[in-house]
Design a protein around this motif. Sequence first.
Motif, PDB file in Angstrom:
ATOM      1  N   LEU A 121     -24.578  -6.967   4.813  1.00 53.40           N
ATOM      2  CA  LEU A 121     -24.738  -8.122   5.693  1.00 53.40           C
ATOM      3  C   LEU A 121     -26.011  -8.902   5.365  1.00 53.40           C
ATOM      4  CD1 LEU A 121     -23.558  -6.601   9.095  1.00 53.40           C
ATOM      5  CD2 LEU A 121     -22.517  -8.545   7.918  1.00 53.40           C
ATOM      6  N   PHE A 122     -27.076  -8.197   4.997  1.00 54.59           N
ATOM      7  CA  PHE A 122     -28.317  -8.891   4.625  1.00 54.59           C
ATOM      8  C   PHE A 122     -28.082  -9.757   3.392  1.00 54.59           C
ATOM      9  CE2 PHE A 122     -32.581  -9.441   2.937  1.00 54.59           C
ATOM     10  CZ  PHE A 122     -33.329  -9.654   4.089  1.00 54.59           C
ATOM     11  N   TYR A 123     -27.416  -9.191   2.384  1.00 61.56           N
ATOM     12  CA  TYR A 123     -27.091  -9.966   1.174  1.00 61.56           C
ATOM     13  C   TYR A 123     -26.144 -11.126   1.512  1.00 61.56           C
ATOM     14  CZ  TYR A 123     -29.139  -6.233  -1.737  1.00 61.56           C
ATOM     15  OH  TYR A 123     -29.982  -5.335  -2.334  1.00 61.56           O
ATOM     16  N   ALA A 124     -25.198 -10.877   2.411  1.00 64.63           N
ATOM     17  CA  ALA A 124     -24.251 -11.927   2.808  1.00 64.63           C
ATOM     18  C   ALA A 124     -24.984 -13.073   3.503  1.00 64.63           C
ATOM     19  CB  ALA A 124     -23.180 -11.349   3.739  1.00 64.63           C
ATOM     20  N   PHE A 169     -31.743 -15.692   7.760  1.00 67.17           N
ATOM     21  CA  PHE A 169     -30.291 -15.495   7.708  1.00 67.17           C
ATOM     22  C   PHE A 169     -29.940 -14.033   7.452  1.00 67.17           C
ATOM     23  CE2 PHE A 169     -30.141 -20.044   7.550  1.00 67.17           C
ATOM     24  CZ  PHE A 169     -28.908 -20.370   8.088  1.00 67.17           C
ATOM     25  N   GLY A 170     -30.744 -13.354   6.622  1.00 70.75           N
ATOM     26  CA  GLY A 170     -30.509 -11.924   6.379  1.00 70.75           C
ATOM     27  C   GLY A 170     -30.629 -11.110   7.650  1.00 70.75           C
ATOM     28  N   VAL A 171     -31.670 -11.412   8.458  1.00 67.13           N
ATOM     29  CA  VAL A 171     -31.869 -10.701   9.726  1.00 67.13           C
ATOM     30  C   VAL A 171     -30.794 -11.101  10.734  1.00 67.13           C
ATOM     31  CG1 VAL A 171     -33.425 -10.438  11.705  1.00 67.13           C
ATOM     32  CG2 VAL A 171     -34.339 -10.363   9.388  1.00 67.13           C
ATOM     33  N   LEU A 222     -27.175 -21.922  11.461  1.00 67.61           N
ATOM     34  CA  LEU A 222     -27.657 -20.562  11.723  1.00 67.61           C
ATOM     35  C   LEU A 222     -27.075 -20.032  13.031  1.00 67.61           C
ATOM     36  CD1 LEU A 222     -29.394 -18.133  11.041  1.00 67.61           C
ATOM     37  CD2 LEU A 222     -31.341 -19.261  12.092  1.00 67.61           C
ATOM     38  N   ALA A 223     -26.978 -20.900  14.031  1.00 67.04           N
ATOM     39  CA  ALA A 223     -26.540 -20.460  15.364  1.00 67.04           C
ATOM     40  C   ALA A 223     -25.066 -20.031  15.381  1.00 67.04           C
ATOM     41  CB  ALA A 223     -26.766 -21.577  16.380  1.00 67.04           C
ATOM     42  N   LEU A 224     -24.191 -20.796  14.742  1.00 67.66           N
ATOM     43  CA  LEU A 224     -22.752 -20.488  14.790  1.00 67.66           C
ATOM     44  C   LEU A 224     -22.403 -19.147  14.130  1.00 67.66           C
ATOM     45  CD1 LEU A 224     -21.069 -23.991  14.282  1.00 67.66           C
ATOM     46  CD2 LEU A 224     -21.306 -22.674  16.396  1.00 67.66           C
ATOM     47  N   PRO A 225     -22.933 -18.860  12.911  1.00 69.17           N
ATOM     48  CA  PRO A 225     -22.668 -17.524  12.346  1.00 69.17           C
ATOM     49  C   PRO A 225     -23.220 -16.398  13.207  1.00 69.17           C
ATOM     50  CG  PRO A 225     -23.502 -18.988  10.656  1.00 69.17           C
ATOM     51  CD  PRO A 225     -23.638 -19.713  11.949  1.00 69.17           C
ATOM     52  N   MET A 226     -24.392 -16.619  13.841  1.00 67.73           N
ATOM     53  CA  MET A 226     -24.972 -15.589  14.717  1.00 67.73           C
ATOM     54  C   MET A 226     -24.029 -15.292  15.879  1.00 67.73           C
ATOM     55  SD  MET A 226     -28.990 -16.693  14.811  1.00 67.73           S
ATOM     56  CE  MET A 226     -29.458 -15.516  16.079  1.00 67.73           C
TER      57      MET A 226
END
Length: 260
Positions: A121-124, A169-171, A222-226
């Motif tokens: 997930l971090f790499y993604a 994004f990784g976090v 950033l918000a939508l993927p989170m």
Amino acid sequence: MSHSQHTDNSMPLIAHLTELRTRLLRIVVTVLVVFAALFYFSQDIYALVAAPLRAYLPEGATMIATGVASPFLTPFKLTMVVALFLSMPIILYQIWSFIAPGLYKHEKRIAVPLMVCSVALFYAGMAFAYFVVFPIMFGFFASVTPEGVEMMTDIGQYLDFVLTLFFAFGVAFQIPIATFLLAWIGIVDVTTLRKSRPYVIVGCFLVGMLLTPPDVFSQTLLALPMWFLYEIGVIFGGLVEKKRRPEDASSDEQQPPVQP
């Protein structure tokens, strides 16, 4: 208590510290070996990372280096960070090897998949930032450059900017792991997680606002993927709860009834 736990608990403090030192040395050596292998390509690595911005620079414009040592230090710093990111599976394996003897069997069974998923997930998250967010963001910045202003970005400032976003994004992509762990440990049940959805959505946009540049595009990206990742975590948390309920019921059946 298992035999491995017994031997681990009875291990003296000096032995623990020696083991820790060995693990840390292996981590440092791994990072340095990967860095040494990549150092020759440091200029190419920087060119690759800078590509999303350079694609939107006006014709004839270039990136600049305002610091005397920036042309050398900036690719050097980037290569070290890349070496650290690439070494992450081995770093986590060393950490896992240190703590594993003190875990129960069912904890070990869940920890390994979680660590693998966490790295993936971090790499993604970094890949999502590079391939999706950067082109949109830099395209927006280039389009709003005032007339008469030449867009020429300093390489050191650019590196700090993109590394912050890579890390953010990784976090952020760790949210499913965090949500799953909350449900698995039993700190929060899935019903509460579902009820918290409106607050989570607001929180995602607040985090997006704090971690990204002040434009709506990058904040939303950033918000939508989170939010999406939070929902995935809730789904897996629900599966864990369903699996746990039959186990709880069977353990209740095995207990003798309380005598009046």
